[in-house]
Design an enzyme around this catalytic site. Structure first.
Site: not given
Ligand SMILES: NC(=O)c1ccc[n+]([C@@H]2O[C@H](COP(=O)([O-])OP(=O)(O)OC[C@H]3O[C@@H](n4cnc5c(N)ncnc54)[C@H](O)[C@@H]3O)[C@@H](O)[C@H]2O)c1
Ligand SMILES: O=C(O)C[C@H](O)C(=O)O
Length: 340
Positions: A33, A35, A38, A175, A178, A202
């Site tokens: 992921g 590109a 994150i 978390d 923050r 989370h």
């Molecule tokens: N754990 C945490 O604290 C936390 C914090 C923020 C976001 N997140 C989660 O992280 C994830 C990504 O967030 P984001 O803002 O980067 O989203 P985003 O849409 O900007 O990026 C996601 C990327 O995943 C890629 N993708 C989709 N399907 C895929 C696959 N099968 N294989 C590989 N790559 C694939 C997309 O092409 C895209 O580039 C979300 O589920 C979000 O909720 C978690």
């Molecule tokens: O809040 C979200 O959906 C993304 C992530 O889990 C976060 O805590 O920022």
């Protein structure tokens, strides 16, 4: 010898002795992921990490550009981009750590669980490939809902007979990041000195910051202040989702948090002692099979899952209140992995 020559000789020696003295093992990190919102800043931060020798950037689209861009940075990690499922195996082979920020983010009004239908399938496919191509890698799961995607990953690895609970981590570092920031602001202490454990899961009320254990300790905060800090930490993700107004969720602070956690895993693998971070892992700390708490990291991943320590009455109540939701999210993930 002329002083300038002596200086450059000693500089060279220092550089050489530094690189041989560092003697770090070669470490490959894959980002799935890479590109995305994150993925891109996380790729940048991992390229800057001196413990990384090889950085593998995988996505379904866009990785050639991200990899070319990041690869020009003059740090040691060798960068390669991989795009599309037929390149996933090559991207994963030999990885020590796989970081997964693949999947869709929230929009205003959504819960993390609303992402389940899309992200569960993505995580399942990626974990199936991990089991095949790098079964010994530490997996850092970022994709939401973490409370369900980690149990999904565990079930997929169990089916492939590669599961080792020491190597699977839900990344809850944001978390902690923050909680540290909000506590420092309210208690008026230097943010870089602050530590706050965050336990549970989370999502919403499953995120339980233990401000009673925050350091440096302060008696400047009232019960109302602690309640407000707790709520702000639990709603931190939503605060960002609303501020971004439809353009996704936390990406930059998450990339930072992901890089902090991956760096801790790398240090643990390299044998650095006393590396402790909070993470959502298989656990016996409560009756729930997965739970976030302080974890000691070592050469094989989890070395020890640490207990909760003493909780305030407010935290004890928060702990009881979160169990129902967390249990349901864990069970939802397990059911999905076994039915699909
Ligand atoms: N754990 C945490 O604290 C936390 C914090 C923020 C976001 N997140 C989660 O992280 C994830 C990504 O967030 P984001 O803002 O980067 O989203 P985003 O849409 O900007 O990026 C996601 C990327 O995943 C890629 N993708 C989709 N399907 C895929 C696959 N099968 N294989 C590989 N790559 C694939 C997309 O092409 C895209 O580039 C979300 O589920 C979000 O909720 C978690
Ligand atoms: O809040 C979200 O959906 C993304 C992530 O889990 C976060 O805590 O920022």
């Amino acid at each position: 010898m002329r002083p300038s020559l002596m200086r450059s000789a000693s500089q060279l020696l220092r550089r050489r002795s530094y690189s041989s003295a560092s003697g770090q093992p070669e470490r490959k990190v894959a980002i799935l992921g890479a590109a995305g919102g994150i993925g891109q800043p996380l790729s940048l931060l991992m390229k800057l990490n001196p413990l990384v020798s090889s950085l593998s950037l995988y996505d379904i689209a866009g990785t050639p550009g991200v990899a070319a861009d990041v690869s020009h940075i003059n740090s040691p990690a060798q960068v390669k981009g991989f795009m599309g499922e037929d390149q996933l195996g090559e991207a994963l082979k030999g990885s020590d750590i796989v970081i997964i920020p693949a999947g869709v983010p929230r929009k205003p009004g959504m819960t993390r669980d609303d992402l389940f239908n899309i992200n569960a399938g993505i995580v399942k496919n990626l974990c199936t490939a991990i089991a095949k191509y790098c079964p010994y890698a530490l997996v850092n799961m970022i994709s939401n809902p973490v409370n369900s995607t980690v149990p999904i990953a565990a079930e997929i690895f169990k089916k492939a007979r590669t599961y080792d609970e020491k190597r699977l981590f839900g990344v809850t570092t944001l978390d902690v990041v923050r909680a540290k920031t909000f506590y420092a602001g309210k208690a008026n202490v230097p943010v870089t000195d602050v530590n706050v454990p965050v336990v549970g899961g989370h999502a919403g009320i499953t995120i339980l910051p233990l401000f009673s254990q925050a350091t440096p300790a302060t008696n400047a905060l009232s019960d109302e202040d602690i309640k407000a800090l707790t709520k702000r930490t639990q709603d931190g993700g939503t605060e960002v989702v609303e501020a971004k107004a439809g353009k996704g969720s936390a990406t930059l602070s998450m990339a930072y948090a992901g890089a902090v956690f991956a760096n801790a895993c790398l240090k643990g693998l390299n044998g650095v002692p006393d590396i402790i971070e909070c993470s959502f892992v298989q656990s016996t700390v409560t009756e729930l099979p997965f739970f976030a708490s302080k974890v000691k990291l070592g050469k094989n991943g989890v070395e020890e899952v640490l207990g909760l320590g003493e909780l305030s009455d407010f935290e004890k109540e928060g702990l009881e209140n979160l169990k129902g939701e967390l249990k349901a999210s864990i069970e939802k993930g397990i059911k999905f992995a076994n039915e699909n």
